[in-house]
Design a protein around this motif. Sequence first.
Motif, PDB file in Angstrom:
ATOM      1  N   UNK A 105       0.817  -1.224   0.000  1.00  0.00           N
ATOM      2  CA  UNK A 105       0.000   0.000   0.000  1.00  0.00           C
ATOM      3  C   UNK A 105       0.848   1.270   0.000  1.00  0.00           C
ATOM      4  N   UNK A 106       2.146   1.176   0.321  1.00  0.00           N
ATOM      5  CA  UNK A 106       2.999   2.378   0.270  1.00  0.00           C
ATOM      6  C   UNK A 106       4.394   2.015  -0.229  1.00  0.00           C
ATOM      7  N   UNK A 107       5.050   3.042  -0.756  1.00  0.00           N
ATOM      8  CA  UNK A 107       6.422   2.850  -1.255  1.00  0.00           C
ATOM      9  C   UNK A 107       7.329   3.874  -0.603  1.00  0.00           C
ATOM     10  N   UNK A 108       8.614   3.606  -0.613  1.00  0.00           N
ATOM     11  CA  UNK A 108       9.582   4.467   0.068  1.00  0.00           C
ATOM     12  C   UNK A 108      10.878   4.568  -0.736  1.00  0.00           C
ATOM     13  N   UNK A 109      11.524   5.704  -0.611  1.00  0.00           N
ATOM     14  CA  UNK A 109      12.776   5.936  -1.330  1.00  0.00           C
ATOM     15  C   UNK A 109      13.648   6.829  -0.451  1.00  0.00           C
ATOM     16  N   UNK A 110      14.906   6.443  -0.209  1.00  0.00           N
ATOM     17  CA  UNK A 110      15.779   7.273   0.639  1.00  0.00           C
ATOM     18  C   UNK A 110      17.247   6.951   0.368  1.00  0.00           C
ATOM     19  N   UNK A 111      18.124   7.965   0.546  1.00  0.00           N
ATOM     20  CA  UNK A 111      19.566   7.765   0.330  1.00  0.00           C
ATOM     21  C   UNK A 111      20.300   7.331   1.600  1.00  0.00           C
ATOM     22  N   UNK A 112      21.294   6.471   1.429  1.00  0.00           N
ATOM     23  CA  UNK A 112      22.101   5.986   2.563  1.00  0.00           C
ATOM     24  C   UNK A 112      23.568   5.906   2.134  1.00  0.00           C
ATOM     25  N   UNK A 113      24.406   6.649   2.858  1.00  0.00           N
ATOM     26  CA  UNK A 113      25.822   6.656   2.464  1.00  0.00           C
ATOM     27  C   UNK A 113      26.693   5.795   3.382  1.00  0.00           C
ATOM     28  N   UNK A 114      26.087   5.185   4.407  1.00  0.00           N
ATOM     29  CA  UNK A 114      26.801   4.112   5.105  1.00  0.00           C
ATOM     30  C   UNK A 114      26.579   2.884   4.220  1.00  0.00           C
ATOM     31  N   UNK A 164      16.225  15.125  -1.964  1.00  0.00           N
ATOM     32  CA  UNK A 164      14.912  15.494  -1.394  1.00  0.00           C
ATOM     33  C   UNK A 164      14.238  14.312  -0.703  1.00  0.00           C
ATOM     34  N   UNK A 165      14.628  13.102  -1.071  1.00  0.00           N
ATOM     35  CA  UNK A 165      13.986  11.930  -0.464  1.00  0.00           C
ATOM     36  C   UNK A 165      14.489  11.651   0.956  1.00  0.00           C
ATOM     37  N   UNK A 166      15.487  12.435   1.401  1.00  0.00           N
ATOM     38  CA  UNK A 166      15.957  12.258   2.784  1.00  0.00           C
ATOM     39  C   UNK A 166      15.044  13.008   3.751  1.00  0.00           C
ATOM     40  N   UNK A 167      14.005  13.585   3.221  1.00  0.00           N
ATOM     41  CA  UNK A 167      13.022  14.308   4.032  1.00  0.00           C
ATOM     42  C   UNK A 167      12.461  13.377   5.119  1.00  0.00           C
ATOM     43  N   UNK A 168      12.166  13.959   6.279  1.00  0.00           N
ATOM     44  CA  UNK A 168      11.673  13.130   7.400  1.00  0.00           C
ATOM     45  C   UNK A 168      10.159  12.915   7.296  1.00  0.00           C
ATOM     46  N   UNK A 169       9.735  12.410   6.158  1.00  0.00           N
ATOM     47  CA  UNK A 169       8.299  12.181   5.927  1.00  0.00           C
ATOM     48  C   UNK A 169       7.817  11.020   6.800  1.00  0.00           C
ATOM     49  N   UNK A 170       6.555  11.099   7.281  1.00  0.00           N
ATOM     50  CA  UNK A 170       6.047  10.000   8.110  1.00  0.00           C
ATOM     51  C   UNK A 170       5.890   8.714   7.299  1.00  0.00           C
ATOM     52  N   UNK A 171       5.965   7.592   8.005  1.00  0.00           N
ATOM     53  CA  UNK A 171       5.817   6.291   7.339  1.00  0.00           C
ATOM     54  C   UNK A 171       4.514   6.273   6.537  1.00  0.00           C
ATOM     55  N   UNK A 172       4.609   5.813   5.286  1.00  0.00           N
ATOM     56  CA  UNK A 172       3.399   5.740   4.464  1.00  0.00           C
ATOM     57  C   UNK A 172       3.310   6.877   3.451  1.00  0.00           C
ATOM     58  N   UNK A 173       4.147   7.933   3.642  1.00  0.00           N
ATOM     59  CA  UNK A 173       4.188   9.008   2.634  1.00  0.00           C
ATOM     60  C   UNK A 173       5.330   8.686   1.678  1.00  0.00           C
TER      61      UNK A 173
END
Length: 295
Positions: A105-114, A164-173
């Motif tokens: 029902x939801x998708x997520x995208x975020x950057x990780x440099x570790x 921009x995807x590193x934004x602290x959006x709530x789970x599900x956004x």
Amino acid sequence: MGQEEPKYDAESHVKRNPHPDFKKVEASRPQWRDDHSARMTTQTKDPSWKIGQGGNDKDDSLTYEHVEINPDAEGRPPVSNYKLLISAIIPRPVGFISTRSKDGSSTNLAPFSYFNMVNHDPPMFVVGFSGGWHQAKDTLVNLRDTQECCVNIISEHFVEAANSTSIDAPYGTSEWAIAGLHPAPCSIIKASRVKEAVFSVECKLYDTKEFESRVKKGEKTGVMAILEGVRFWARKDAVNDEMNLLDPNVIRPVGRLGGISYSRLGDMFEIPRPKFDEVKKEEDNAHFVSKVEGQ
Ligand SMILES: Cc1cc2nc3c(=O)[nH]c(=O)nc-3n(C[C@H](O)[C@H](O)[C@H](O)COP(=O)(O)O)c2cc1C
């Protein structure tokens, strides 16, 4: 989940951005240079370097003094280790991770440099998430629930969107809409890959390991995920016919530095690897010892 406690590495706590008025500072800087031809493959700094020679700076670096830093010293906040390390271990590749909730029902995208690769047969990668399981970032929640993700490599041509995807959006956004990036289907996993990416890897979760603070006993502070790559996606114009080499001039990756800084690829150079038997034949035996002076 993930929202019950403040994020372990929230900007308000870390204060990565050193500029009170970032837009003003940026406006004072030169514009982006879109001159790719300026990048060259050059000689090394000292093409005549000889075995045993040491640095190529006429020993200038030996005239500086070092300061010892204990990461767990009393009164040293752990965030100082974070800020020091992200400015020292540079440039870091960035794993741009796409996941999906278990029910889709939801998708997520975020950057990780570790992030890095640690093996190739099988292809294995590691990603470090700040905060323990009790503070799991949305990516980690989805990764745990679905056991899969797609790791994309960030290129210059979508770096603002990726950031921009590193934004602290709530789970599900979903950060996909926030970034304006485009999903493309994966083959083995349900999460999408980023269509703009030149290279992506479909991954299955292999293992996780949670870490505990040395200074605050009992506080869980991070989770390392080990991922196995099960499919690669390479843009056709970037990969060679044997599909074993990617052109750096096409992928044009960005690296993460300290604070809020990123880097681009600069000039390149090549150096062949020495072979012990060949070098030994040519060189003075003084270079083949079990220890050197000062050790
Ligand atoms: C370039 C970049 C690299 C980052 N690297 C990491 C990292 O290695 N580990 C981490 O926990 N957070 C990292 N972050 C922060 C996460 O991207 C951020 O917390 C994000 O909101 C997590 O998203 P999620 O909760 O949707 O998974 C990074 C942010 C940026 C911009």
